[in-house]
Design a protein around this motif. Structure first.
Motif, PDB file in Angstrom:
ATOM      1  N   ASP A  75     -16.296 -29.684 -10.971  1.00  0.00           N
ATOM      2  CA  ASP A  75     -15.061 -29.555 -11.745  1.00  0.00           C
ATOM      3  C   ASP A  75     -15.143 -28.332 -12.654  1.00  0.00           C
ATOM      4  O   ASP A  75     -14.197 -27.555 -12.773  1.00  0.00           O
ATOM      5  CB  ASP A  75     -14.837 -30.814 -12.592  1.00  0.00           C
ATOM      6  N   TYR A  76     -16.310 -28.147 -13.263  1.00  0.00           N
ATOM      7  CA  TYR A  76     -16.490 -27.000 -14.160  1.00  0.00           C
ATOM      8  C   TYR A  76     -16.336 -25.677 -13.415  1.00  0.00           C
ATOM      9  O   TYR A  76     -15.676 -24.745 -13.877  1.00  0.00           O
ATOM     10  CB  TYR A  76     -17.876 -27.069 -14.829  1.00  0.00           C
ATOM     11  N   VAL A  77     -16.939 -25.620 -12.235  1.00  0.00           N
ATOM     12  CA  VAL A  77     -16.904 -24.380 -11.460  1.00  0.00           C
ATOM     13  C   VAL A  77     -15.467 -24.068 -11.019  1.00  0.00           C
ATOM     14  O   VAL A  77     -15.028 -22.908 -11.048  1.00  0.00           O
ATOM     15  CB  VAL A  77     -17.878 -24.497 -10.258  1.00  0.00           C
ATOM     16  N   ARG A  78     -14.731 -25.117 -10.643  1.00  0.00           N
ATOM     17  CA  ARG A  78     -13.322 -24.913 -10.266  1.00  0.00           C
ATOM     18  C   ARG A  78     -12.557 -24.357 -11.469  1.00  0.00           C
ATOM     19  O   ARG A  78     -11.788 -23.408 -11.362  1.00  0.00           O
ATOM     20  CB  ARG A  78     -12.716 -26.252  -9.817  1.00  0.00           C
ATOM     21  N   ASP A 134      -5.159 -23.370  -5.895  1.00  0.00           N
ATOM     22  CA  ASP A 134      -4.398 -22.937  -7.067  1.00  0.00           C
ATOM     23  C   ASP A 134      -4.342 -24.085  -8.068  1.00  0.00           C
ATOM     24  O   ASP A 134      -4.859 -25.172  -7.830  1.00  0.00           O
ATOM     25  CB  ASP A 134      -3.015 -22.404  -6.690  1.00  0.00           C
ATOM     26  N   LEU A 135      -3.721 -23.802  -9.172  1.00  0.00           N
ATOM     27  CA  LEU A 135      -3.712 -24.767 -10.266  1.00  0.00           C
ATOM     28  C   LEU A 135      -2.258 -25.137 -10.549  1.00  0.00           C
ATOM     29  O   LEU A 135      -1.595 -24.506 -11.368  1.00  0.00           O
ATOM     30  CB  LEU A 135      -4.382 -24.103 -11.480  1.00  0.00           C
ATOM     31  N   PRO A 136      -1.756 -26.170  -9.857  1.00  0.00           N
ATOM     32  CA  PRO A 136      -0.333 -26.498 -10.026  1.00  0.00           C
ATOM     33  C   PRO A 136      -0.055 -27.134 -11.379  1.00  0.00           C
ATOM     34  O   PRO A 136      -0.971 -27.620 -12.041  1.00  0.00           O
ATOM     35  CB  PRO A 136      -0.068 -27.505  -8.894  1.00  0.00           C
ATOM     36  N   SER A 137       1.213 -27.169 -11.741  1.00  0.00           N
ATOM     37  CA  SER A 137       1.609 -27.741 -13.029  1.00  0.00           C
ATOM     38  C   SER A 137       1.235 -29.226 -13.102  1.00  0.00           C
ATOM     39  O   SER A 137       1.232 -29.928 -12.098  1.00  0.00           O
ATOM     40  CB  SER A 137       3.119 -27.604 -13.202  1.00  0.00           C
ATOM     41  N   PHE A 138       0.913 -29.677 -14.302  1.00  0.00           N
ATOM     42  CA  PHE A 138       0.644 -31.100 -14.516  1.00  0.00           C
ATOM     43  C   PHE A 138       1.947 -31.891 -14.687  1.00  0.00           C
ATOM     44  O   PHE A 138       1.934 -33.107 -14.737  1.00  0.00           O
ATOM     45  CB  PHE A 138      -0.226 -31.302 -15.766  1.00  0.00           C
ATOM     46  N   ILE A 139       3.066 -31.193 -14.800  1.00  0.00           N
ATOM     47  CA  ILE A 139       4.358 -31.890 -14.922  1.00  0.00           C
ATOM     48  C   ILE A 139       4.870 -32.041 -13.496  1.00  0.00           C
ATOM     49  O   ILE A 139       5.453 -31.130 -12.923  1.00  0.00           O
ATOM     50  CB  ILE A 139       5.327 -31.100 -15.826  1.00  0.00           C
ATOM     51  N   ARG A 195      -3.439 -25.684 -19.035  1.00  0.00           N
ATOM     52  CA  ARG A 195      -3.423 -24.891 -17.794  1.00  0.00           C
ATOM     53  C   ARG A 195      -2.914 -23.470 -18.095  1.00  0.00           C
ATOM     54  O   ARG A 195      -3.484 -22.476 -17.626  1.00  0.00           O
ATOM     55  CB  ARG A 195      -2.508 -25.574 -16.767  1.00  0.00           C
ATOM     56  N   LEU A 196      -1.877 -23.375 -18.907  1.00  0.00           N
ATOM     57  CA  LEU A 196      -1.302 -22.054 -19.205  1.00  0.00           C
ATOM     58  C   LEU A 196      -2.291 -21.198 -19.993  1.00  0.00           C
ATOM     59  O   LEU A 196      -2.401 -19.989 -19.792  1.00  0.00           O
ATOM     60  CB  LEU A 196       0.022 -22.213 -19.969  1.00  0.00           C
TER      61      LEU A 196
END
Ligand code: B12
Length: 356
Positions: A75-78, A134-139, A195-196
């Motif tokens: 998780d940290y590496v991601r 990628d890192l999608p929105s948490f909303i 995230r932002l």
């Protein structure tokens, strides 16, 4: 976890953390040698930052090794890969840094500690080689209050705190519960805020502003809604973060939701020394102690507070949670707690069950 495995992991953690500074400096030395021309332009300050980053790699690795939970390092590496990308570093920067950390560990640690850490590092390298997600929105779309959460966060990011609060008031007037506002608006909104920041799209000051505004809204909202509190359940909760932990909004949500359901709650908040959390739970004759930990490198503190509280009050039920605990399904068991839940609603169900 096997007893021998647990002992190996804890011993390796102690050794790796003891070598943290040396390992990080040695890894950075190797990294600069492998990628000449990439790092020199950041100067001496850049080198110091690289060593600080290297110490972070080592700290997270040590906890994954100690808990026999590679997911903590994966998780940290991601997370770090996305952070590095946002900072404009070369695509393979993290991969090289992790490889150099592994090489430094092979040279500087005992074969026993290296043997425990190596499979974790290899999994991380394989994950990095498989490429980025990628890192999608948490909303998320499935959230019935997604558009409200987005509008609320946008207003805060524009510095329109009063408008954001107005939106929440309107939502409550339309019948939204405290739990709806906390778990469907504030929680995904705050995670998206993180995230932002991680993607370098907002500044630290913007994050602080939005978090402070949320805490103010939570205080006002809970004050308003506590008038509609269910009758007393006769149960008492003490709620605290582990020592060093500054992320206190999640545990505040828990205390507020318990209070709404008729529990008497003692909210302690951020960074609480283990002995004093244990003492408060004993003095107040709490039925349940809820402990929150977000940062992976607070795992040992989590173990300490559970052990101290257990010793002070053998019949106390202890529940643990937060981002760290949510990463690995069995972590609560290995720190000696009675259970865990992913969010505040789950915490309430669990505590109600445990407290009879
Ligand atoms: C606000 C914030 C801060 C604020 C906190 C202010 C405050 N007064 O709380 C400040 C500025 C202090 C901060 C500091 C840091 N932060 Co910060 N922060 C956040 C942010 C944006 C929001 C946290 C939050 O409130 N989330 C919403 C709550 C509701 O969610 P929650 O905590 O998970 O709680 C729910 C559940 O987990 C559960 N739960 C929680 N506790 C418990 C307990 C029990 C018993 C149970 C059953 C359940 C349970 O129920 C809760 C409610 O449903 C997060 C982003 C994120 N993803 O959360 C980053 C984030 C956690 N932070 C991060 C980082 C890196 C840091 C710093 C290291 C930054 C730095 N370089 O200094 C420091 C570390 C500080 C420390 N020592 O603790 C990273 C962590 C990444 C990682 N890999 O670990 C994140 C994920 C941001 C990101 N995307 O990069 N941060």
């Amino acid at each position: 976890m096997r007893e021998a495995g647990a002992a190996d992991g804890r011993a390796a953690r102690a050794e790796i953390l003891g070598l943290k500074g040396t390992l990080a400096a040695s890894a950075v030395e190797r990294q600069y040698a492998r990628q000449p021309g990439v790092w020199e332009r950041y100067g001496e300050a850049g080198r110091r930052k690289a060593v600080a980053d290297g110490e972070y790699h080592v700290a997270f690795l040590a906890e994954a090794v100690s808990a026999d939970a590679p997911v903590l390092f994966l998780d940290y590496v991601r997370w770090a890969r996305q952070l590095f990308e946002g900072l404009g570093f070369p695509a393979d920067a993290l991969q090289v840094a992790i490889q150099c950390t592994m090489d430094a560990l092979a040279d500087l640690a005992t074969p026993a500690a290296f043997a425990v850490a190596r499979p974790v590092l290899e999994q991380a390298l394989a994950q990095l080689a498989a490429g980025g997600d990628d890192l999608p929105s948490f909303i998320m779309e499935g959230n019935p209050l997604a558009s409200e959460a987005r509008a609320w966060l946008d207003r805060l990011l524009e510095g329109r705190r009063t408008d954001a609060e107005g939106l929440i008031s309107a939502l409550v007037e339309r019948g939204a519960s405290l739990s709806d506002v906390y778990l469907k608006v504030f929680q995904p909104g705050l995670r998206d805020l993180g995230r932002l920041w991680q993607l370098s799209r907002i500044t630290v000051a913007q994050e602080h502003y939005c978090t402070a505004a949320t805490q103010l809204m939570m205080a006002r909202l809970s004050g308003r809604l506590f008038g509609t509190r269910a009758g007393s359940s006769g149960k008492r909760l003490v709620a605290a973060c582990v020592q060093g932990e500054l992320h206190e909004v999640g545990i505040r949500m828990i205390a507020d939701l318990f209070e709404m359901q008729g529990w008497d709650t003692d909210y302690v908040g951020a960074s609480t020394p283990p002995a004093s959390a244990a003492r408060m739970a004993a003095d107040r004759r709490a039925d349940v102690l809820a402990v929150s930990a977000t940062m992976t490198y607070h795992l040992e503190e989590l173990r300490s507070v559970v052990a101290a509280a257990r010793q002070a009050s053998p019949r106390l039920k202890i529940i643990v949670g937060g981002r760290l605990v949510n990463l690995a399904p069995d972590l609560w068991r290995s720190v000696g707690a009675d259970g865990s839940a992913m969010d505040a609603e789950g915490a309430l169900d669990l505590a109600t069950r445990l407290a009879g």
